[in-house]
Design a protein around this motif. Sequence first.
Motif, PDB file in Angstrom:
ATOM      1  N   UNK A  88      -3.896  18.870 -17.286  1.00 56.48           N
ATOM      2  CA  UNK A  88      -4.590  17.607 -17.544  1.00 56.48           C
ATOM      3  C   UNK A  88      -6.005  17.624 -17.017  1.00 56.48           C
ATOM      4  N   UNK A  89      -6.697  16.542 -17.247  1.00 56.46           N
ATOM      5  CA  UNK A  89      -8.088  16.427 -16.825  1.00 56.46           C
ATOM      6  C   UNK A  89      -8.273  15.299 -15.825  1.00 56.46           C
ATOM      7  N   UNK A  90      -7.204  14.828 -15.195  1.00 54.46           N
ATOM      8  CA  UNK A  90      -7.296  13.672 -14.324  1.00 54.46           C
ATOM      9  C   UNK A  90      -7.323  12.407 -15.136  1.00 54.46           C
ATOM     10  N   UNK A  91      -7.577  11.299 -14.486  1.00 56.49           N
ATOM     11  CA  UNK A  91      -7.601  10.028 -15.198  1.00 56.49           C
ATOM     12  C   UNK A  91      -8.995   9.802 -15.756  1.00 56.49           C
ATOM     13  N   UNK A  92      -9.087   9.698 -17.037  1.00 55.59           N
ATOM     14  CA  UNK A  92     -10.346   9.394 -17.702  1.00 55.59           C
ATOM     15  C   UNK A  92     -10.217   8.041 -18.388  1.00 55.59           C
ATOM     16  N   UNK A 147      -6.784   3.833  -6.138  1.00 58.34           N
ATOM     17  CA  UNK A 147      -7.399   4.795  -5.218  1.00 58.34           C
ATOM     18  C   UNK A 147      -6.542   6.052  -5.090  1.00 58.34           C
ATOM     19  N   UNK A 148      -5.232   5.885  -4.945  1.00 59.68           N
ATOM     20  CA  UNK A 148      -4.339   7.035  -4.801  1.00 59.68           C
ATOM     21  C   UNK A 148      -4.294   7.850  -6.086  1.00 59.68           C
ATOM     22  N   UNK A 149      -4.329   7.188  -7.239  1.00 58.18           N
ATOM     23  CA  UNK A 149      -4.296   7.876  -8.533  1.00 58.18           C
ATOM     24  C   UNK A 149      -5.500   8.807  -8.655  1.00 58.18           C
ATOM     25  N   UNK A 150      -6.671   8.287  -8.328  1.00 60.76           N
ATOM     26  CA  UNK A 150      -7.891   9.074  -8.469  1.00 60.76           C
ATOM     27  C   UNK A 150      -7.974  10.194  -7.435  1.00 60.76           C
ATOM     28  N   UNK A 206       0.839  -1.204   0.000  1.00 58.24           N
ATOM     29  CA  UNK A 206       0.000   0.000   0.000  1.00 58.24           C
ATOM     30  C   UNK A 206       0.873   1.252   0.000  1.00 58.24           C
ATOM     31  N   UNK A 207       1.898   1.263   0.834  1.00 58.54           N
ATOM     32  CA  UNK A 207       2.798   2.420   0.854  1.00 58.54           C
ATOM     33  C   UNK A 207       3.544   2.535  -0.471  1.00 58.54           C
ATOM     34  N   UNK A 208       3.969   1.401  -1.009  1.00 54.98           N
ATOM     35  CA  UNK A 208       4.655   1.421  -2.308  1.00 54.98           C
ATOM     36  C   UNK A 208       3.758   2.036  -3.376  1.00 54.98           C
ATOM     37  N   UNK A 209       2.466   1.710  -3.349  1.00 55.59           N
ATOM     38  CA  UNK A 209       1.527   2.256  -4.330  1.00 55.59           C
ATOM     39  C   UNK A 209       1.415   3.769  -4.192  1.00 55.59           C
ATOM     40  N   UNK A 210       1.273   4.239  -2.969  1.00 53.53           N
ATOM     41  CA  UNK A 210       1.131   5.681  -2.745  1.00 53.53           C
ATOM     42  C   UNK A 210       2.408   6.430  -3.128  1.00 53.53           C
TER      43      UNK A 210
END
Length: 168
Positions: free
Chosen positions: A161-165, A150-153, A95-99
């Motif tokens: 940019x427009x965020x992740x679409x 979750x962290x990406x969003x 989880x920490x690696x992902x963040x």
Amino acid sequence: MEDEPHPDFDFTGPGPQDMANGTAILAAALVREAECLASAAAGLRATLDLFTIDGFSPEAEDRRVMREGTRDAAALAGALVLVARHLLRFTGDPARAAHETVGRLPRGSLSVGEVVGHLRAAALAPVTDDGAARIAAATIAETFAEEFEAAWHKAAPAIGGKGDTNGL
């Protein structure tokens, strides 16, 4: 009839050594995924450089699109190496690696689906006969994927940019 002695097994999941081994084989598989992408991008780029097409013809537009694809593939390869690095750096804490990974990635040409898709492919392709490590790698990949998405969003979109679409 005597009871046979029961071995002292723990069926609660992979142990700490299995998780460490799973992290190592997952990271190695991610690097192999990155190598394949980088190699394909370099080969396509070299092939595109063989032919000169000038002007605004459909062929020139196709070549421009393919050249952009080589840059995107190279960016994705770099992202996969970063994922592998953070998984190893934070062994035992996907989880920490992902963040940490989300905080370091350039978001302009990447999507969650691309990164997570290659992560899942890597989890299915570890080079080992250690079943517990393979299970651990799959568990680590799924935990990382959930936290990464979750962290990406949650993260602010890239500048301009427009965020992740579902693919930027």
